[in-house]
Design a protein around this motif. Structure first.
Motif, mmCIF file in Angstrom:
data_model
loop_
_atom_site.group_PDB
_atom_site.id
_atom_site.type_symbol
_atom_site.label_atom_id
_atom_site.label_comp_id
_atom_site.label_asym_id
_atom_site.label_seq_id
_atom_site.Cartn_x
_atom_site.Cartn_y
_atom_site.Cartn_z
ATOM 1 N N THR A 29 23.963 12.682 44.658
ATOM 2 C CA THR A 29 23.349 11.829 43.815
ATOM 3 C C THR A 29 23.328 12.250 42.592
ATOM 4 O OG1 THR A 29 20.900 12.433 44.224
ATOM 5 C CG2 THR A 29 22.019 10.586 45.304
ATOM 6 N N THR A 76 26.573 7.585 42.931
ATOM 7 C CA THR A 76 25.751 6.624 43.893
ATOM 8 C C THR A 76 26.335 6.308 45.226
ATOM 9 O OG1 THR A 76 26.758 4.656 42.959
ATOM 10 C CG2 THR A 76 24.718 5.545 41.985
ATOM 11 N N ASP A 103 24.644 3.664 47.904
ATOM 12 C CA ASP A 103 23.738 3.188 47.281
ATOM 13 C C ASP A 103 22.693 4.392 47.259
ATOM 14 O OD1 ASP A 103 24.417 0.576 46.601
ATOM 15 O OD2 ASP A 103 23.075 -0.346 47.935
ATOM 16 N N SER A 104 23.105 5.630 46.883
ATOM 17 C CA SER A 104 22.382 6.903 46.687
ATOM 18 C C SER A 104 21.665 7.498 47.814
ATOM 19 C CB SER A 104 21.314 6.910 45.464
ATOM 20 O OG SER A 104 22.307 6.520 44.249
ATOM 21 N N THR A 105 21.911 6.823 48.990
ATOM 22 C CA THR A 105 21.419 7.396 50.356
ATOM 23 C C THR A 105 22.708 8.000 51.188
ATOM 24 O OG1 THR A 105 19.634 5.983 50.284
ATOM 25 C CG2 THR A 105 20.220 7.107 52.298
ATOM 26 N N ARG A 159 29.819 7.154 40.483
ATOM 27 C CA ARG A 159 29.051 6.218 40.072
ATOM 28 C C ARG A 159 29.593 4.856 40.175
ATOM 29 N NH1 ARG A 159 26.922 7.038 34.320
ATOM 30 N NH2 ARG A 159 27.528 4.614 33.812
#
Length: 228
Positions: A34, A38, A62-64, A90
């Motif tokens: 991250t 993202t 989504d950053s997971t 990103r």
């Protein structure tokens, strides 16, 4: 190092090196991804419990970071799990397209029917890296390792379209992974996509990448490879 520009791609290692067997001596931990973006795609080494031998079995969404198992499930990846080959961006889409009821839009037709819609090349084309996302319902979804295609599923596909000239660097084609909507008990479907057919009203978002930042492995295993 934080990603300075949206849709720039940060890549560790070469796809050709991964295919040649460089899967254990170097890599980026999931917990560090991250810092570069993202969204992304990657692979775990064969020794990882979630590895199924497929080209892409890690999805950053989504950053997971999710580990995608050969049984078609997605679970949060451990922060210390190392990804020997990974591409991260990103993701901030520049273009959006909504699927019409009359269309039978598939993964293999994204270039012709969506990315290349404008003749001026602003929406991308055959020689650009393009991160993309498809969100909504899918009439069919075929995943690596699954015998029968799933039908009438909802979720998100994220991928990076790689031009032919970049195949040894990043892998050729519209490589992408599916993350299903959260089910009862927090379970999710997930896996590398073979093919899909998008349902009416689904949205396709994408951007044209301006810079690809490449980090190379180091060490004896890397230097011993005979790469194309």
């Amino acid at each position: 190092m934080a990603a300075r520009f949206p849709n720039d791609i940060y890549q560790h290692s070469l796809f050709s090196a991964f295919k040649a067997g460089l899967t254990s001596s170097t890599g980026a931990p999931c917990g560090h991804l991250t810092g570069y973006g993202t969204h992304g795609l990657g692979v775990f080494p064969p020794s990882h419990p979630s590895s199924s031998g497929s080209s892409y079995n890690m999805l950053l969404h989504d950053s997971t970071a999710y580990a995608l198992s050969s049984s078609g499930r997605a679970v949060p990846a451990p922060r210390n799990a190392v990804v020997p080959f990974v591409m991260v961006t990103r993701f901030e889409p520049t273009f959006r397209y909504t699927v019409k009821s009359s269309q039978k839009l598939q993964k293999t037709s994204l270039y012709d029917e969506v990315f290349n819609r404008r003749a001026d090349g602003r929406t991308g084309g055959n020689n650009s890296y393009m991160p993309f996302q498809v969100t909504g319902g899918f009439n069919t979804m075929q995943l690596v390792g699954e015998g029968d295609a799933l039908e009438q599923v909802k979720g998100t596909v994220f991928g990076i379209a790689v031009p032919r000239w970049g195949k040894d660097i990043s892998g050729e084609g519209s490589r992408c992974c599916f993350l299903g909507e959260e089910e009862e008990g927090g379970k999710r479907m997930g896996g590398e996509v073979v093919e899909f057919e998008v349902g009416e009203g689904a949205t396709i978002e994408w951007a044209v990448c301006g810079h690809v930042h490449l980090g190379l492995p180091r060490g004896q295993e890397w230097e011993a490879l005979d790469l194309p």
